[in-house]
Write an enzyme that holds these catalytic residues in place. Structure first.
Site, PDB file in Angstrom:
ATOM      1  N   ARG A  75      18.233  45.619  76.139  1.00 41.40           N
ATOM      2  CA  ARG A  75      18.475  44.316  76.765  1.00 41.40           C
ATOM      3  C   ARG A  75      19.368  44.449  77.985  1.00 41.40           C
ATOM      4  O   ARG A  75      20.077  45.455  78.145  1.00 41.40           O
ATOM      5  CB  ARG A  75      19.045  43.300  75.779  1.00 41.40           C
ATOM      6  CG  ARG A  75      20.322  43.711  75.079  1.00 41.40           C
ATOM      7  CD  ARG A  75      20.760  42.620  74.099  1.00 41.40           C
ATOM      8  NE  ARG A  75      21.902  43.071  73.299  1.00 41.40           N
ATOM      9  CZ  ARG A  75      22.514  42.334  72.389  1.00 41.40           C
ATOM     10  NH1 ARG A  75      22.112  41.104  72.143  1.00 41.40           N
ATOM     11  NH2 ARG A  75      23.550  42.824  71.704  1.00 41.40           N
TER      12      ARG A  75
ATOM     13  N   ARG B 140      24.381  53.469  63.726  1.00 39.39           N
ATOM     14  CA  ARG B 140      23.691  53.529  65.014  1.00 39.39           C
ATOM     15  C   ARG B 140      24.753  53.219  66.056  1.00 39.39           C
ATOM     16  O   ARG B 140      25.662  52.410  65.839  1.00 39.39           O
ATOM     17  CB  ARG B 140      22.571  52.486  65.109  1.00 39.39           C
ATOM     18  CG  ARG B 140      21.348  52.822  64.328  1.00 39.39           C
ATOM     19  CD  ARG B 140      20.573  54.024  64.818  1.00 39.39           C
ATOM     20  NE  ARG B 140      19.883  53.775  66.083  1.00 39.39           N
ATOM     21  CZ  ARG B 140      19.361  54.729  66.843  1.00 39.39           C
ATOM     22  NH1 ARG B 140      19.466  56.010  66.484  1.00 39.39           N
ATOM     23  NH2 ARG B 140      18.742  54.439  67.967  1.00 39.39           N
TER      24      ARG B 140
ATOM     25  N   GLU C 100      21.935  47.760  77.876  1.00 42.93           N
ATOM     26  CA  GLU C 100      22.334  48.245  76.556  1.00 42.93           C
ATOM     27  C   GLU C 100      21.302  49.250  76.048  1.00 42.93           C
ATOM     28  O   GLU C 100      20.122  48.923  75.941  1.00 42.93           O
ATOM     29  CB  GLU C 100      22.424  47.039  75.623  1.00 42.93           C
ATOM     30  CG  GLU C 100      23.069  47.333  74.298  1.00 42.93           C
ATOM     31  CD  GLU C 100      23.295  46.039  73.501  1.00 42.93           C
ATOM     32  OE1 GLU C 100      23.923  45.095  74.018  1.00 42.93           O
ATOM     33  OE2 GLU C 100      22.827  45.987  72.360  1.00 42.93           O
TER      34      GLU C 100
ATOM     35  N   ARG D 286      10.103  29.260  64.131  1.00 45.99           N
ATOM     36  CA  ARG D 286      10.370  27.818  64.237  1.00 45.99           C
ATOM     37  C   ARG D 286       9.138  27.102  64.751  1.00 45.99           C
ATOM     38  O   ARG D 286       8.576  27.520  65.765  1.00 45.99           O
ATOM     39  CB  ARG D 286      11.507  27.575  65.218  1.00 45.99           C
ATOM     40  CG  ARG D 286      12.823  27.931  64.644  1.00 45.99           C
ATOM     41  CD  ARG D 286      13.934  27.331  65.488  1.00 45.99           C
ATOM     42  NE  ARG D 286      15.176  27.963  65.077  1.00 45.99           N
ATOM     43  CZ  ARG D 286      16.098  28.388  65.893  1.00 45.99           C
ATOM     44  NH1 ARG D 286      15.957  28.209  67.189  1.00 45.99           N
ATOM     45  NH2 ARG D 286      17.176  28.962  65.441  1.00 45.99           N
TER      46      ARG D 286
ATOM     47  N   TYR E  61      28.076  45.312  58.443  1.00 44.95           N
ATOM     48  CA  TYR E  61      27.963  44.526  59.660  1.00 44.95           C
ATOM     49  C   TYR E  61      28.448  43.116  59.342  1.00 44.95           C
ATOM     50  O   TYR E  61      27.989  42.494  58.398  1.00 44.95           O
ATOM     51  CB  TYR E  61      26.519  44.437  60.200  1.00 44.95           C
ATOM     52  CG  TYR E  61      26.514  43.530  61.412  1.00 44.95           C
ATOM     53  CD1 TYR E  61      26.832  44.034  62.662  1.00 44.95           C
ATOM     54  CD2 TYR E  61      26.311  42.160  61.279  1.00 44.95           C
ATOM     55  CE1 TYR E  61      26.928  43.193  63.765  1.00 44.95           C
ATOM     56  CE2 TYR E  61      26.404  41.309  62.377  1.00 44.95           C
ATOM     57  CZ  TYR E  61      26.710  41.842  63.611  1.00 44.95           C
ATOM     58  OH  TYR E  61      26.830  41.011  64.694  1.00 44.95           O
TER      59      TYR E  61
ATOM     60  N   ASP F 216      29.522  39.330  61.324  1.00 46.18           N
ATOM     61  CA  ASP F 216      29.759  38.526  62.514  1.00 46.18           C
ATOM     62  C   ASP F 216      31.234  38.149  62.567  1.00 46.18           C
ATOM     63  O   ASP F 216      31.955  38.264  61.571  1.00 46.18           O
ATOM     64  CB  ASP F 216      28.868  37.274  62.480  1.00 46.18           C
ATOM     65  CG  ASP F 216      27.467  37.563  63.005  1.00 46.18           C
ATOM     66  OD1 ASP F 216      27.339  38.395  63.922  1.00 46.18           O
ATOM     67  OD2 ASP F 216      26.503  36.962  62.495  1.00 46.18           O
TER      68      ASP F 216
ATOM     69  N   ARG G 282      12.638  39.047  56.383  1.00 47.20           N
ATOM     70  CA  ARG G 282      11.912  37.857  56.835  1.00 47.20           C
ATOM     71  C   ARG G 282      12.069  37.761  58.343  1.00 47.20           C
ATOM     72  O   ARG G 282      13.019  38.303  58.922  1.00 47.20           O
ATOM     73  CB  ARG G 282      12.416  36.591  56.150  1.00 47.20           C
ATOM     74  CG  ARG G 282      13.910  36.507  56.090  1.00 47.20           C
ATOM     75  CD  ARG G 282      14.445  35.334  55.336  1.00 47.20           C
ATOM     76  NE  ARG G 282      15.722  34.977  55.982  1.00 47.20           N
ATOM     77  CZ  ARG G 282      15.882  34.014  56.838  1.00 47.20           C
ATOM     78  NH1 ARG G 282      14.886  33.225  57.151  1.00 47.20           N
ATOM     79  NH2 ARG G 282      17.050  33.794  57.414  1.00 47.20           N
TER      80      ARG G 282
HETATM   81  P1  FAD Z   1      36.948  46.186  65.494  1.00 52.37           P
HETATM   82  O1  FAD Z   1      36.797  45.161  66.543  1.00 52.37           O
HETATM   83  O2  FAD Z   1      36.128  47.397  65.586  1.00 52.37           O
HETATM   84  O3  FAD Z   1      38.498  46.592  65.414  1.00 52.37           O
HETATM   85  C1  FAD Z   1      38.940  47.756  64.758  1.00 52.37           C
HETATM   86  C2  FAD Z   1      40.013  48.398  65.633  1.00 52.37           C
HETATM   87  O4  FAD Z   1      40.641  49.443  64.889  1.00 52.37           O
HETATM   88  C3  FAD Z   1      39.452  49.023  66.907  1.00 52.37           C
HETATM   89  O5  FAD Z   1      40.070  48.451  68.042  1.00 52.37           O
HETATM   90  C4  FAD Z   1      39.806  50.510  66.747  1.00 52.37           C
HETATM   91  O6  FAD Z   1      40.184  51.116  67.977  1.00 52.37           O
HETATM   92  C5  FAD Z   1      40.984  50.473  65.793  1.00 52.37           C
HETATM   93  N1  FAD Z   1      41.161  51.721  65.035  1.00 52.37           N
HETATM   94  C6  FAD Z   1      40.236  52.342  64.257  1.00 52.37           C
HETATM   95  N2  FAD Z   1      40.763  53.474  63.726  1.00 52.37           N
HETATM   96  C7  FAD Z   1      42.045  53.548  64.165  1.00 52.37           C
HETATM   97  C8  FAD Z   1      43.098  54.485  63.962  1.00 52.37           C
HETATM   98  N3  FAD Z   1      42.960  55.578  63.194  1.00 52.37           N
HETATM   99  N4  FAD Z   1      44.300  54.259  64.567  1.00 52.37           N
HETATM  100  C9  FAD Z   1      44.459  53.180  65.388  1.00 52.37           C
HETATM  101  N5  FAD Z   1      43.501  52.281  65.620  1.00 52.37           N
HETATM  102  C10 FAD Z   1      42.306  52.449  65.016  1.00 52.37           C
HETATM  103  N6  FAD Z   1      29.611  38.884  66.063  1.00 52.37           N
HETATM  104  C11 FAD Z   1      29.375  37.559  66.308  1.00 52.37           C
HETATM  105  O7  FAD Z   1      29.882  36.688  65.588  1.00 52.37           O
HETATM  106  N7  FAD Z   1      28.596  37.184  67.382  1.00 52.37           N
HETATM  107  C12 FAD Z   1      28.006  38.089  68.222  1.00 52.37           C
HETATM  108  O8  FAD Z   1      27.301  37.708  69.159  1.00 52.37           O
HETATM  109  C13 FAD Z   1      28.225  39.480  67.958  1.00 52.37           C
HETATM  110  N8  FAD Z   1      27.684  40.406  68.755  1.00 52.37           N
HETATM  111  C14 FAD Z   1      27.858  41.720  68.474  1.00 52.37           C
HETATM  112  C15 FAD Z   1      27.259  42.664  69.308  1.00 52.37           C
HETATM  113  C16 FAD Z   1      27.399  44.011  69.033  1.00 52.37           C
HETATM  114  C17 FAD Z   1      26.740  45.014  69.929  1.00 52.37           C
HETATM  115  C18 FAD Z   1      28.124  44.428  67.891  1.00 52.37           C
HETATM  116  C19 FAD Z   1      28.202  45.871  67.521  1.00 52.37           C
HETATM  117  C20 FAD Z   1      28.768  43.502  67.081  1.00 52.37           C
HETATM  118  C21 FAD Z   1      28.642  42.139  67.360  1.00 52.37           C
HETATM  119  N9  FAD Z   1      29.292  41.171  66.595  1.00 52.37           N
HETATM  120  C22 FAD Z   1      29.064  39.835  66.846  1.00 52.37           C
HETATM  121  C23 FAD Z   1      30.236  41.554  65.496  1.00 52.37           C
HETATM  122  C24 FAD Z   1      31.718  41.654  65.972  1.00 52.37           C
HETATM  123  O9  FAD Z   1      31.804  42.615  66.981  1.00 52.37           O
HETATM  124  C25 FAD Z   1      32.614  42.037  64.785  1.00 52.37           C
HETATM  125  O10 FAD Z   1      32.518  41.046  63.785  1.00 52.37           O
HETATM  126  C26 FAD Z   1      34.118  42.202  65.110  1.00 52.37           C
HETATM  127  O11 FAD Z   1      34.346  42.818  66.344  1.00 52.37           O
HETATM  128  C27 FAD Z   1      34.780  43.037  64.024  1.00 52.37           C
HETATM  129  O12 FAD Z   1      36.187  43.062  64.175  1.00 52.37           O
HETATM  130  P2  FAD Z   1      37.050  44.153  63.395  1.00 52.37           P
HETATM  131  O13 FAD Z   1      38.482  43.822  63.623  1.00 52.37           O
HETATM  132  O14 FAD Z   1      36.581  44.263  62.000  1.00 52.37           O
HETATM  133  O15 FAD Z   1      36.658  45.548  64.051  1.00 52.37           O
END
Ligand code: FAD
Length: 366
Positions: A280, A249, A302, A176, A350, A352, A172
């Protein structure tokens, strides 16, 4: 064993899980292969401006529990994300709303007229069963919005023509019928006043953190350190890709400091044509309403990119092939003793930030 939990990944999931467990008296060790905490929400100061190093992050949630939790560690400003689209130099407000429509069609003055304009275009296209993303988008919002605001952006994002992309990618397209540029509908929104890294640092107070340590390089030794391992890295990498790769991606960022106070007047400008190779430009100072050096600004372009091993995985590609591969890895993970996967990579989803926090809170409580 020295620790109750070894948490692999100092991102948001790892930090929240460690904070909750430490609060209940458990001993946690957090490690990360990167040289910094906060994972993908890591931000750092350039010219006194807090720069989001892995893409722009706007906090938004409708979960009281998450908001209550996160505001223990930071105050937020009142920022709301109101991006602008740039199509060959024509500027339009996003998401699609009355500001967009009255700019695109100067004869449109009311919501009823905007609806009618779109309806006529949808009818003229005569698409009954959309066969691809292009047909799907046109059947939802008509040809003008598709051509100017969806086509180029989507083709750059996926690296393929919209006619070659499946229709289901767009289920969808929210429209607005009011003059409301606020991208998110959630009641709680903002940017941490001291930056995301500071917020995560506060979550990790009292927790032992080792940076620059890759779990997979020292698996056997590290495994001996704790009763339970919480792994927030990629599941396919953990199992040495035995069932093949999960696909993503990726993104590339080009950040530069400019000798001017204000480059584009908005935090996010989407380039929706195919003339610009990036999707962007982010101007970081606008997230905190101009905080930092008043004479300089920092921008990030980006670029969407193909992902291959060694590149940063950003967006999981949700298709049948990846769902089947992930299912096999999950079954394998279920057989491992005292090992849990969490976070965006560990669950190949994915999410947030608010969803990640909620997942970590619930996993820690369980
Ligand atoms: P991560 O932040 O990826 O943390 C995982 C960590 O594990 C990393 O630091 C990595 O180095 C470490 N790791 C992995 N493997 C190993 C290993 N073998 N040994 C040691 N360390 C390791 N969310 C929003 O709410 N608002 C937004 O505006 C928004 N914008 C975004 C924009 C982009 C471009 C992207 C891609 C995502 C966005 N998000 C947003 C989502 C947000 O980034 C994620 O929800 C969040 O960062 C996920 O946290 P995490 O701890 O799961 O993963």
């Amino acid at each position: 064993m020295k620790y109750d939990y070894l948490i692999v990944g100092a991102g948001l999931y790892g930090a929240v899980f460690a904070q909750k467990k430490t609060e209940t008296g458990k001993k946690c060790l957090v490690i990360d292969r990167r040289g910094h905490i906060a994972g993908n929400i890591y931000s750092r100061k350039m010219e006194g401006i807090d720069v989001h190093m892995y893409g722009p992050h706007i906090f938004h949630t409708d979960q009281e529990k998450v908001w209550e939790y996160v505001t223990r560690f930071t105050k937020f400003n009142h920022f709301t994300y109101c991006p602008v689209a740039n199509y060959k130099g024509e500027l339009y407000n996003l998401p699609f709303n009355m500001n967009t429509f009255t700019k695109m069609w100067p004869d449109v003055k009311t919501p009823e007229q905007a609806r009618e304009k779109i309806r006529v275009q949808i009818d003229a296209a005569g698409i009954k069963e959309p066969k691809n993303l292009e047909e799907q988008a046109i059947s939802l919002v008509g040809t003008d919005i598709y051509e100017k605001l969806i086509k180029g952006y989507t083709e750059k994002q996926w690296g393929r023509a919209c006619t070659e992309l499946p229709a289901f990618i767009i289920k969808r397209l929210p429209v607005r019928w009011t003059y409301d540029n606020n991208y998110f509908n959630h009641p709680y929104q903002g940017i941490p006043l001291d930056g995301y890294t500071e917020m995560v640092k506060r979550m990790l107070e009292g927790v032992e953190v080792w940076l620059g340590v890759d779990y997979l390089d020292q698996k056997d030794e590290l495994r001996q350190q704790a009763e339970t391992v919480i792994y927030t890295g990629a599941m396919d990498e953990y199992f040495d890709y035995c069932y093949g790769e999960l696909q993503y991606r990726s993104l590339q960022f080009e950040t530069e400091t400019l000798d001017m106070p204000n480059f584009q007047g908005v935090a996010g400008m989407n380039y929706t044509d195919c003339d610009h190779p990036y999707t962007r430009i982010i101007e970081h100072k606008h997230f905190l309403f101009g905080a930092g050096n008043p004479d300089k600004t920092v921008i990030t372009k980006e670029y969407p990119a193909e992902w291959s091993r060694g590149e940063e995985p950003y967006y999981p590609i949700n298709n049948e092939r990846n769902a089947a591969v992930y299912k096999k890895y999950r079954e394998l993970a279920g057989r491992e003793k005292n090992l849990r996967f969490g976070g965006r990579l560990g669950t190949y989803r994915y999410m947030d930030m608010d969803q990640v926090i909620l997942q970590a809170l619930e996993d820690a409580e369980r």
